[in-house]
Design a protein around this motif. Structure first.
Motif, short mmCIF file in Angstrom:
data_model
loop_
_atom_site.label_atom_id
_atom_site.label_comp_id
_atom_site.label_asym_id
_atom_site.label_seq_id
_atom_site.Cartn_x
_atom_site.Cartn_y
_atom_site.Cartn_z
N GLU A 2 -25.40 12.96 10.78
CA GLU A 2 -26.31 13.93 10.18
C GLU A 2 -25.62 15.29 10.09
OE1 GLU A 2 -28.61 15.00 8.07
OE2 GLU A 2 -30.05 13.61 9.02
N ASN A 3 -26.05 16.09 9.13
CA ASN A 3 -25.52 17.44 8.97
C ASN A 3 -25.75 18.26 10.24
OD1 ASN A 3 -26.48 20.43 8.05
ND2 ASN A 3 -24.67 19.77 6.93
N VAL A 4 -24.75 19.06 10.62
CA VAL A 4 -24.82 19.78 11.90
C VAL A 4 -25.92 20.84 11.88
CG1 VAL A 4 -23.10 21.53 11.27
CG2 VAL A 4 -23.44 20.92 13.68
N TYR A 5 -26.22 21.43 10.73
CA TYR A 5 -27.32 22.40 10.65
C TYR A 5 -28.65 21.72 10.92
CZ TYR A 5 -24.21 25.94 8.63
OH TYR A 5 -23.20 26.85 8.43
N VAL A 6 -28.82 20.54 10.37
CA VAL A 6 -30.05 19.78 10.59
C VAL A 6 -30.17 19.41 12.07
CG1 VAL A 6 -31.25 17.61 10.07
CG2 VAL A 6 -30.11 18.88 8.24
N ARG A 7 -29.07 18.98 12.68
CA ARG A 7 -29.09 18.59 14.09
C ARG A 7 -29.40 19.80 14.99
NH1 ARG A 7 -23.88 15.56 15.88
NH2 ARG A 7 -25.26 14.64 17.45
N SER A 8 -28.83 20.94 14.66
CA SER A 8 -29.06 22.12 15.50
C SER A 8 -30.53 22.55 15.42
CB SER A 8 -28.14 23.26 15.09
OG SER A 8 -28.43 23.72 13.78
N SER A 9 -31.13 22.50 14.24
CA SER A 9 -32.55 22.84 14.12
C SER A 9 -33.41 21.84 14.86
CB SER A 9 -32.97 22.90 12.64
OG SER A 9 -32.40 24.02 11.99
N ALA A 10 -33.03 20.58 14.80
CA ALA A 10 -33.78 19.54 15.51
C ALA A 10 -33.73 19.79 17.02
CB ALA A 10 -33.22 18.16 15.18
N LEU A 11 -32.57 20.16 17.54
CA LEU A 11 -32.42 20.41 18.97
C LEU A 11 -33.26 21.61 19.41
CD1 LEU A 11 -31.09 19.82 21.68
CD2 LEU A 11 -29.10 21.15 20.93
N ALA A 12 -33.19 22.70 18.66
CA ALA A 12 -33.96 23.89 19.01
C ALA A 12 -35.46 23.62 18.88
CB ALA A 12 -33.56 25.06 18.12
N PHE A 25 -38.47 14.50 3.94
CA PHE A 25 -37.05 14.54 4.30
C PHE A 25 -36.43 13.15 4.17
CE2 PHE A 25 -33.44 14.24 7.10
CZ PHE A 25 -32.84 15.48 7.09
N GLU A 26 -37.14 12.15 4.60
CA GLU A 26 -36.59 10.79 4.65
C GLU A 26 -36.66 10.05 3.31
OE1 GLU A 26 -37.03 9.19 9.09
OE2 GLU A 26 -38.97 9.37 8.08
N THR A 27 -37.47 10.55 2.40
CA THR A 27 -37.68 9.79 1.15
C THR A 27 -37.07 10.42 -0.10
OG1 THR A 27 -39.83 10.89 0.84
CG2 THR A 27 -39.82 8.77 2.02
N PHE A 28 -36.90 11.74 -0.11
CA PHE A 28 -36.47 12.34 -1.37
C PHE A 28 -34.95 12.28 -1.54
CE2 PHE A 28 -34.73 15.96 0.73
CZ PHE A 28 -34.04 16.70 -0.22
N THR A 29 -34.53 12.28 -2.80
CA THR A 29 -33.10 12.37 -3.16
C THR A 29 -32.97 13.24 -4.39
OG1 THR A 29 -33.27 10.38 -4.54
CG2 THR A 29 -32.53 10.07 -2.25
N MET A 30 -31.77 13.80 -4.56
CA MET A 30 -31.51 14.61 -5.74
C MET A 30 -30.13 14.25 -6.28
SD MET A 30 -32.85 18.38 -4.46
CE MET A 30 -32.64 19.10 -6.09
N ASP A 31 -29.95 14.43 -7.57
CA ASP A 31 -28.65 14.15 -8.19
C ASP A 31 -27.59 15.12 -7.68
OD1 ASP A 31 -29.75 12.09 -9.65
OD2 ASP A 31 -30.21 13.36 -11.38
N ASP A 32 -28.02 16.33 -7.44
CA ASP A 32 -27.12 17.38 -6.93
C ASP A 32 -27.10 17.28 -5.40
OD1 ASP A 32 -25.85 19.69 -6.08
OD2 ASP A 32 -26.70 20.93 -7.66
N THR A 33 -26.02 16.72 -4.85
CA THR A 33 -25.96 16.50 -3.40
C THR A 33 -25.95 17.81 -2.62
OG1 THR A 33 -23.55 16.35 -3.56
CG2 THR A 33 -24.79 14.28 -3.64
N LYS A 34 -25.34 18.84 -3.20
CA LYS A 34 -25.33 20.14 -2.52
C LYS A 34 -26.74 20.70 -2.41
CE LYS A 34 -23.17 24.71 -2.69
NZ LYS A 34 -22.22 25.60 -3.43
N GLN A 35 -27.49 20.62 -3.51
CA GLN A 35 -28.86 21.11 -3.50
C GLN A 35 -29.73 20.27 -2.56
OE1 GLN A 35 -29.83 23.85 -5.07
NE2 GLN A 35 -31.96 23.68 -4.37
N GLU A 36 -29.47 18.98 -2.52
CA GLU A 36 -30.22 18.10 -1.62
C GLU A 36 -29.99 18.50 -0.15
OE1 GLU A 36 -30.07 13.43 -0.19
OE2 GLU A 36 -29.72 13.89 -2.31
N LEU A 37 -28.76 18.83 0.18
CA LEU A 37 -28.46 19.24 1.54
C LEU A 37 -29.17 20.55 1.89
CD1 LEU A 37 -26.94 18.87 4.18
CD2 LEU A 37 -24.95 19.98 3.12
#
Length: 491
Positions: A252-262, A209-221
């Motif tokens: 951070e993206n809210v979906y990522v934050r919500s999964s982290a909280l749960a 999660f912390e190291t990868f990147t993609m040219d397509d930002t939508k796909q990366e998200l």
């Protein structure tokens, strides 16, 4: 006149031969034209006779085909059929036939070269949550370089559903898929890791999660959101710091934050409760919904009070999560709130979930409303069917006395046909002895679909009381498909 009479005699002789002496004497006065006409008349009849024979053969062939057992038809299609015929079998097969054809399906998977058929088999085994193809699916993933894209995706979806034990070969293949084919298979590979992974897989996903990147930002998200969801399921203590960091990062993206909280809540550390309380005040509905997903892991005065607040939340997703939490914690003081949601919530999904929750809480106030609403013919059909479904799933006796008085009248009332079918399909999932009276009425109905649902009821409970009615259908040649189905159920 004599010539005319003799012509008729000749025609009659051709159609119905006379003794030889009579034919010879008559032939002396018959003209060539008369003979020719007689021959033409006979010849004209021959094609019609042949056609009639062909029609008869065709009818007999059709009858023979109809008499072949349905399971044997499916077996023949799987062995000899076209891809489209096999696909038809895979799409319409029911649970009972699925079990009967196990050997045929496995043999087909081992011998077929069709990607579409293999996808169909993975989907079928996923539907019935059967893990028999798990090794084959793992093999597809491990050998992904030589496999078709659609087959790989079908195998991954199947593995995520049936959750086989993880092994080193599969783990390595999933990690390679994620790192080498991220855009193509990343999300699916992550989902499998989340479903069957361990703390080692959690550590791998957090690092990726912390190291990868993609040219397509939508796909990366999308990939990052999928990783977060997978980590919520694994909720391993060794990634607690990672999840906290994600949660506290307001950028951070809210979906990522919500999964982290749960995910943090599912670790069941007591110091997470203040965190849940504080995040319930956030303006993002997804974070409040995540609080409710996590709150079910605790049972304190603070968490119970927070759950009651959630029933008044403006987001229907938060209210749904609160209902799920109450189902897990059996929070009885929530009954008035749940009952209000069942009666008045503006979102149908919430109302139906509240019905299910009331049956699980089994409180007098809720039970009274459930019973009265089920029996009230002025209430919506979907609500009444939902009550029946929930009560039967809970194996409650709440409606035992009401089943026959409410359902039997629908069997003879054409205006209530759809309600009858809906009630019947729910009854067919239950093995309760309380439904036998309804089952008898369905089996005795003149309506084919009603009778078929009655057979479904027998298939579920195998009651001795229903068996004579099923035997009667099995012996009645006028029942057609229903007869063959009844015969199979009695085998």
């Amino acid at each position: 006149m004599k010539k005319y009479i003799l012509t008729l005699i000749i025609v009659s002789c051709i159609a119905f031969p006379l003794p030889l002496a009579s034919a010879d004497s008559a032939r002396e006065d018959v003209s060539a034209d008369a003979v020719q006409k007689a021959v033409q008349s006979t010849a004209a009849k021959e094609p019609a006779a042949k056609q009639a024979g062909k029609t008869k053969d065709k009818k007999e062939s059709k009858d023979d085909n109809e008499n072949i057992d349905e399971i044997e038809k499916a077996r023949q299609a799987l062995q000899y059929g076209l891809e489209s015929e096999i696909a038809e079998v895979l799409n319409k097969i029911d649970k009972q036939d699925f079990e009967s054809l196990q050997e045929d399906f496995v043999r087909l998977f081992q011998t077929t070269r069709s990607a579409a058929i293999r996808e169909g088999l993975f989907a079928l085994y996923q539907k019935y949550e059967n893990a028999q193809l798990a090794d084959a699916a793992a093999g597809v993933v491990e050998d992904y370089g030589t496999q078709q894209r659609t087959v790989i995706k079908a195998a991954l979806a199947y593995l995520a559903a049936v959750k086989p034990a993880m092994n080193s070969s599969l783990r390595e293949a999933l990690q390679r898929l994620l790192t080498e084919e991220t855009a193509e298979y990343g999300a699916e590979a992550i989902t499998v890791l989340g479903a069957i992974g361990s703390e080692d897989d959690a550590a791998f996903l957090a690092e990726y999660f912390e190291t990868f990147t993609m040219d397509d930002t939508k796909q990366e998200l999308i990939v990052k959101q999928t990783i977060a969801a997978a980590l919520e399921k694994i909720h391993s203590d060794n990634i607690r710091g990672f999840l906290l960091e994600r949660l506290e990062d307001e950028n951070e993206n809210v979906y990522v934050r919500s999964s982290a909280l749960a995910g943090l809540a599912q670790m069941k550390n007591a110091d997470t409760v203040p965190l849940l309380v504080s995040f319930f005040e956030k303006p993002e509905p997804l974070l409040r919904e995540a609080v409710m997903r996590g709150i079910a892991q605790f049972d304190t005065a603070e968490t119970r009070a927070l759950t009651l607040q959630a029933f008044r939340d403006s987001s229907y997703q938060v209210r749904l999560a609160a209902l799920q939490a109450v189902q897990k914690t059996k929070q009885t003081d929530a009954v008035p709130y749940v009952l209000y949601r069942a009666k008045y919530d503006p979102t149908e999904a919430v109302r139906l979930s509240a019905v299910e929750t009331l049956t699980k809480l089994n409180a007098p106030e809720g039970n009274t409303w459930l019973k009265e609403t089920f029996c009230d013919t002025k209430k919506g059909e979907k609500l009444r069917v939902a009550i029946l479904r929930a009560v039967l799933q809970e194996k409650s006796s709440l409606l035992n006395d009401d089943l026959e008085p409410i359902i039997l009248p629908t069997i003879t009332d054409a205006k209530q046909k759809q309600l009858r079918y809906s009630f019947g399909k729910e009854i067919a999932k239950s093995d309760s002895t309380a439904v036998l009276g309804v089952g008898k009425a369905f089996l005795q109905s003149d309506d084919a679909l009603t009778k078929s649902i009655g057979l479904d009821m027998f298939k579920t409970n195998r009651s001795a009381e229903l068996r004579p009615l099923v035997e009667a259908i099995a012996q009645d040649e006028k029942q057609g498909t229903l007869q063959r189905r009844a015969q199979r159920l009695l085998e």
